[in-house]
Design an enzyme around this catalytic site. Structure first.
Site, PDB file in Angstrom:
ATOM      1  CD  GLU A  14     -10.074   3.842  -1.157  1.00 14.25           C
ATOM      2  OE1 GLU A  14     -10.942   4.145  -0.651  1.00 14.25           O
ATOM      3  OE2 GLU A  14      -8.704   3.632  -0.825  1.00 14.25           O
ATOM      4  CG  ASP A  32      -2.374   0.714   0.774  1.00  8.54           C
ATOM      5  OD1 ASP A  32      -2.428   1.673   0.433  1.00  8.54           O
ATOM      6  OD2 ASP A  32      -3.532   0.058   1.065  1.00  8.54           O
ATOM      7  CG  HIS A  77      -4.475   2.177  -2.335  1.00  7.53           C
ATOM      8  ND1 HIS A  77      -4.422   3.199  -1.245  1.00  7.53           N
ATOM      9  CD2 HIS A  77      -5.726   2.055  -2.610  1.00  7.53           C
ATOM     10  CE1 HIS A  77      -5.587   3.362  -0.883  1.00  7.53           C
ATOM     11  NE2 HIS A  77      -6.426   2.971  -1.878  1.00  7.53           N
TER      12      HIS A  77
END
Ligand code: ZN
Length: 528
Positions: A326, A188, A262
C-alpha cells in the site's frame, strides 16, 4: 469416600468411551486399551535432559493453573506414574510420539519443540470436571507432526498498543494451537513502537498521535480528541523478554518495519524522510496515506539501514518483514529527487522505483545474513528471486509468486483476516472493519490451490493477520482470534487430514480449555 469413587468411576467410564479429541488433528491418534492415567498432585514430569525441562516447567504452570497443583519437574530416568519426556533424534524437530497408559505417559520428540507440542496435546486431554484437583487421561497412541513448516499469526500493535504481558498472552494462544511464528507489526502510520537507539524520536514522537478517529474511518469525520500513545513503545529489554518467552514456547518472532509506505509516524519524527520534508503528523485515522518515505534521498536509505541494523541485532529470526504494501506513488511523481532516481537508474516508472527501493533494502538485509519477507505488493515493478512474498490481497498474487519461484506465505484476506466479522449479522457483533470470515471459511484456506507439484514446493506455510484499527482491548483480541485460530492451526498443521465436521466435534473439547483459561472466545460454531 464412596461418592468420590463413584465420581471417579463415572469419569473413567466416560473417558473409556470417548474419542481423544486434539486440535489441530494429529497425524495418527488411536485409542489403546492400556487403562486410564490418573493425573494428580503426585504425578511428576521426568525429563531426560535439562534441555527439556523448560518446556516441561511451562506445561506444569499451565496445568497447574487449571488443576490447582503444579506437577514437579525432575531430570532423570523414566518412571511409573510419571510423564516421561525424552528426545528421539530419528524424529523431525517438531514431530512427537505420545503413549498414554494407566502406568505412565511416555513422550518422545525430535527436539524440545516436538516434546512441547506433545505436552500441548496432553493439556487438551487433562481438562478436569469442575472443582476436581485431578484429571484422567485416556490411553492413546499419538504420532504427530505438522504439515507446513511456517504457521504464523500477525499482531498489529501500532493502531492499538498491547503491553508486554498482553503480547505474551497472545503468544500463549499461538503455542496452545501449535503455531510457530509470531509476526510482530511494529511500525505504521498511527504509531512507531520499535525502539531505535540511533533515532530516539521514532518512538518519542512517532509512538504518539493527537487523537483517534471514532467509528469507521471510511465515513467518519469525528475524532475523540484524546492524545494516544505516550509511552506506548517497547524497550529493547522488553523485546528480548518477548523473544525469549516466545522461543521457550517454540515460537519465532519476526519483526516488521514498514516501508516505503505506512510511514507517517516516522515522517512525523524525522520530516526529512518524506518528499515534502515538512508538515507531517502521526496519522489519527485509518487507511492509506500519500506521504511515504522519499525514495530519491540517500538519507532515507541511510536511516532505514541503520534502523534495520538494530532490528537485525535484536531479533534472532532469519527473516525481517519489510512491509512493502500500500505505497501510493503520488509524492514520488512530484518529487524532483525521486524523479532523478528514476532517470539515473533507467527505471520505467514509480512502480519500478518501488522495486528499486525494496531490492536495495533486501541487499542490505542479505548483507547482514538475513532474508526479507514483504507483502505481495513487492511483486509490483519486479521482485528479486530471493524475497519471500506474503500474499494477502489479490487471490492470484500468491500463485504468481509461486510461479516465479519465490518462497510464499499465504495469508489471504478472504480466509485469514481475523479483523473481519465472524457473522453476517454485523449488528450483533462487536464493531469491526468489515468483511465476513467465519470459522468454516478459515478452515477452507488452501495454500496449494491452483499450484502444480513443483510450484507447491515454494509454499512454506500460512498465516492469519490481526489488524487492530477497531480492536482496542485484549478482551476483543481474544474474541476475534478464538476460535478462528484453531481453524487456522488445523489448516497449517493438519492440511492433509482436514475434516470440518470432525474438527467441530473436537472443538467441543478445546472449548473446555478456553473456558478453563477464561478466554473470551466467539461462540458461533458452538451454537450451530
Ligand atoms: Zn521523494
Amino acid at each position: 469416600m464412596k461418592l468420590l469413587f463413584s465420581i471417579c468411576g463415572l469419569l473413567v467410564a466416560s473417558l473409556l468411551q470417548a474419542q481423544v479429541m486434539i486440535v489441530p488433528k494429529p497425524a495418527e491418534c488411536r485409542s489403546t486399551d492400556g487403562g486410564v492415567f490418573d493425573f494428580g498432585a503426585s504425578t511428576a514430569l521426568r525429563v531426560e535432559c535439562a534441555e527439556l525441562s523448560r518446556g516441561a516447567a511451562i506445561f506444569a504452570g499451565q496445568v497447574g493453573a487449571i488443576l490447582g497443583f503444579e506437577p514437579a519437574v525432575k531430570i532423570g530416568k523414566a518412571a511409573r506414574k510419571s510423564v516421561n519426556i525424552a528426545l528421539d533424534p530419528s524424529l523431525k524437530p517438531e514431530e512427537y510420539i505420545m503413549d498414554v497408559t494407566g502406568r505412565s505417559i511416555d513422550i518422545v520428540g525430535g527436539s524440545a519443540k516436538g516434546t512441547f507440542h506433545a505436552l500441548q496435546s496432553l493439556r487438551q486431554m487433562l481438562i478436569p470436571f469442575k472443582g476436581m484437583k485431578r484429571a484422567a487421561a485416556q490411553s492413546v497412541h499419538v504420532k504427530d507432526a505438522p504439515f507446513f513448516a511456517y504457521r504464523g499469526m500477525m499482531l498489529d500493535v501500532c493502531r492499538h498498543f498491547r503491553t508486554v504481558d498482553e503480547v505474551k498472552e497472545f503468544i500463549d494462544l499461538l503455542s496452545l494451537h501449535k503455531l510457530n511464528v509470531f509476526h510482530w507489526h511494529l511500525t505504521d502510520d498511527q504509531g512507531w513502537r520499535m525502539p531505535v537507539d540511533r533515532y530516539p524520536l521514532l518512538t518519542q514522537v512517532g509512538s504518539q498521535r493527537a487523537e483517534t478517529v471514532v467509528g469507521h474511518a471510511r465515513d467518519s469525520k469525528t475524532y475523540d480528541g484524546k492524545p494516544y500513545g505516550k509511552g506506548f513503545y517497547y524497550t529493547k529489554d522488553q523485546i528480548r523478554e518477548v523473544i525469549a518467552y516466545a522461543a521457550a514456547r517454540n515460537i519465532e518472532v519476526i519483526p516488521e518495519v514498514e516501508m516505503p509506505g505506512h510511514a507517517m509516524a516516522a515522517l512525523a519524527a524525522y520530516p526529512w524522510l518524506g518528499c515534502r520534508g515538512e508538515g507531517y503528523r502521526t496519522a489519527t485515522t485509518w487507511g492509506i496515506f500519500d506521504d511515504v518515505f522519499c525514495a530519491g534521498k540517500e538519507s532515507t536509505f541511510e536511516l532505514l539501514e541503520n534502523v534495520l541494523a538494530e532490528v537485525i541485532e535484536l531479533f534472532p529470526a532469519k527473516y525481517v518483514h519489510i512491509g512493502g504494501d500500500e505505497c501510493p506513488k503520488a509524492r514520488w511523481k512530484e518529487c524532483p529527487l525521486c524523479q532523478k532516481r528514476i532517470k539515473d537508474n533507467n527505471l520505467a516508472d514509480e512502480h519500478q522505483l518501488q522495486s528499486y527501493f525494496i531490492r536495495r533494502i533486501e541487499k542490505f538485509v542479505n548483507s547482514r545474513g538475513k532474508s526479507i519477507i514483504g507483502w505481495e505488493e513487492i511483486l509490483e515493478g519486479g521482485v528479486s528471486g530471493t524475497a519471500t512474498v506474503m500474499a494477502w490481497k489479490r487471490p492470484q498474487a500468491g500463485i504468481e509468486a509461486a510461479k516465479l519461484g519465490n518462497s510464499v506465505i499465504m495469508a489471504p484476506s478472504k480466509f485469514c483476516y481475523f479483523d473481519y466479522y465472524q457473522s453476517e449479522n454485523q449488528a450483533a457483533e462487536p464493531f469491526a472493519i468489515g468483511g465476513f470470515v467465519p470459522v468454516s471459511k478459515v478452515y477452507q484456506v488452501d495454500p496449494y490451490a491452483e499450484l502444480n507439484s513443483e510450484e507447491r514446493k515454494t509454499i512454506i506455510g500460512l498465516q492469519a493477520n490481526l489488524w487492530m484499527e477497531y480492536i482496542p482491548t485484549m478482551d476483543k483480541v481474544e474474541y476475534m482470534v478464538l476460535p478462528r485460530m484453531a481453524a487456522l492451526a488445523e489448516s497449517g498443521w493438519s492440511y492433509d487430514r482436514r475434516d470440518y465436521s470432525d474438527f467441530l466435534t473436537r472443538m467441543q473439547n478445546l472449548r473446555k480449555l478456553y473456558d478453563a483459561c477464561g478466554y473470551n472466545y466467539a461462540k458461533h460454531i458452538f451454537q450451530e
